[in-house]
Design an enzyme around this catalytic site. Structure first.
Site, PDB file in Angstrom:
ATOM      1  N   CYS A 184      13.750  24.793  -3.375  1.00  0.00           N
ATOM      2  CA  CYS A 184      14.591  23.741  -2.791  1.00  0.00           C
ATOM      3  C   CYS A 184      16.067  24.135  -2.866  1.00  0.00           C
ATOM      4  O   CYS A 184      16.813  23.960  -1.906  1.00  0.00           O
ATOM      5  CB  CYS A 184      14.401  22.418  -3.528  1.00  0.00           C
ATOM      6  SG  CYS A 184      12.745  21.731  -3.446  1.00  0.00           S
TER       7      CYS A 184
ATOM      8  N   CYS B  45      13.307  22.267  -8.549  1.00  0.00           N
ATOM      9  CA  CYS B  45      12.612  23.150  -7.610  1.00  0.00           C
ATOM     10  C   CYS B  45      13.525  24.288  -7.151  1.00  0.00           C
ATOM     11  O   CYS B  45      14.477  24.069  -6.413  1.00  0.00           O
ATOM     12  CB  CYS B  45      12.144  22.311  -6.418  1.00  0.00           C
ATOM     13  SG  CYS B  45      11.479  23.252  -5.052  1.00  0.00           S
TER      14      CYS B  45
END
Length: 141
Positions: free
Chosen positions: A34, A31
């Site tokens: 993230c 991600c």
């Protein structure tokens, strides 16, 4: 920043959040957002020892990230109303007040709002991007 498993979640996040602010970072190595957010959360946690960052990096079998996050948040909630929103949503200043008023006046149990997509004014590539703005209820049940 502490790594939190499903078994630790109640104590490390839910119980601890009764005394200190806890930010839950549902993290995945694939991600990109993230990877961008994690250093910011780590810096905030270092700057303010009252803040606890709990990173959930491993999902239970059969769960997807957002579904699991919503499930965990709903289980941990103690309020009368639950509000789930994405981090990339820009709400009108009165959106939540209007939604709650609509819920109460209509005696409904569930309200879904959908964003209006607005295109920023600019040049390419900025014009190829959009951002959602919550403006009115779409579905009421």
């Amino acid at each position: 920043v502490i790594e939190v498993t499903e078994a630790q979640f109640q104590v490390e996040v839910v119980d601890r959040s009764q005394t200190v602010p806890v930010v839950v970072d549902f993290w995945a190595d694939w991600c990109e957002p993230c990877k961008q957010l994690s250093p910011i959360l780590e810096k905030l946690a270092l700057e303010d020892p009252r803040l606890r960052v709990a990173r959930v990096a491993e999902l239970p079998a059969g769960w997807l990230g957002k579904n699991h996050a919503l499930h965990v948040a709903a289980q941990a909630a103690s309020g009368e109303l639950l509000l789930f929103t994405d981090a990339d949503i820009v709400m009108r200043a009165d959106a939540i007040r209007l939604a709650v008023s609509h819920l109460e006046e209509s005696s409904i149990d569930h309200l879904t709002m959908t964003p209006v997509t607005r295109m920023p004014i600019g040049t390419w590539p900025e014009t190829s991007l959009s951002y959602p703005v919550i403006s009115k209820p779409l579905i009421a049940m």
